[in-house]
Design an enzyme around this catalytic site. Sequence first.
Site: not given
Length: 337
Positions: A115, A199, A202
């Site tokens: 991130k 994967k 969202k």
Amino acid sequence: MTQNRKRVLSGIQPSGNLTIGNYLGAIKQWAENQHRFDAYYCVVDLHAITVEHDPAQLREKTREVAAIYLACGIDPTLSTIFVQSHVKAHSELAWLLTCQTPLGWLYRMTQFKDKSAKQEAMSVSTGLLSYPVLMAADILLYQAEVVPVGDDQRQHLEFTRDLAQRMNHLYGEDTFTIPEVMIPPAGARIMGLDNPTAKMSKSEAAQLHAVYILDEPDTIRKKIMKSVTDSGKEIQFSDDPSRAGVNNLLTIYQAFTSQSAEAIEAHFSTARGYGDLKKAVAEAVIESLQPIQQRYRELTEDVRNIDDLLAQGAEKARAIANRTLAIVQERMGFLSA
Ligand code: TRP
């Protein structure tokens, strides 16, 4: 019976639209297991501010995630549903744990590396770095024995166990329960429709990446019809990366229809091509989500229903969390108030 049920805790960030991956890989299993466990399911809103966020959206999504838990069958008389920030002990224990966490343990977390790589090094929030400490606080406050999470959270669970062991060594072996990770079965791992080797997430912005639990039937059809496959025509489960798209569609079909792999392959052996498969998958998804969406609409007709349930959940959660926090504060030398 109730006494012997193992304590379970898990949570999802209210940071986007929940996907069928969240449903099949987490919420559906939570609902199925709730008779076996003394379960605590939270909406981890404090985690959602570790990256840039919009306040109005956070508020809306926090209620939405809670309503989806309920609509998917988490029963508030069996499990406790609450919002992380409603239980102040999460923030407080996180600070106490922060002061016992070596910086090196945080710098090596792969989620932090991934991130933070997307931002300028010195402007990454300190919260993103200490994210795993807050997650450890979530788990340890409830003395959770089992934590159901996706494979990507395995390292955070290892971190939680290490930190709990360190605290127990310093302040008494009975301070925290050491939690076990529970990874869902392979068939519950859903990949992105636009990129079937990653994967389903969202927080991925691409329009054709994920089917959301609250998507309209036409949107679901469109997304699945446009999903990435390959140039072949064989409709069979496969772990060959070049066939990951078809495998993912079959996995979704299997998860929603609960049929055996053999029955599914036999069923599609007469299909004319991937178009037939995609149509069948879309209809299975639409049909399975329909009752969930219906229940979601009923529950959210009046937001007070959700807010009242969350207030009750927070009260139950607080009773347990505050007890653990008080013990830790006492052992660390804080004067009781
Ligand atoms: N980090 C988890 C995720 O992104 C969410 C989370 C926060 C969590 N606190 C938790 C999961 C406690 C399980 C237990 O999936």
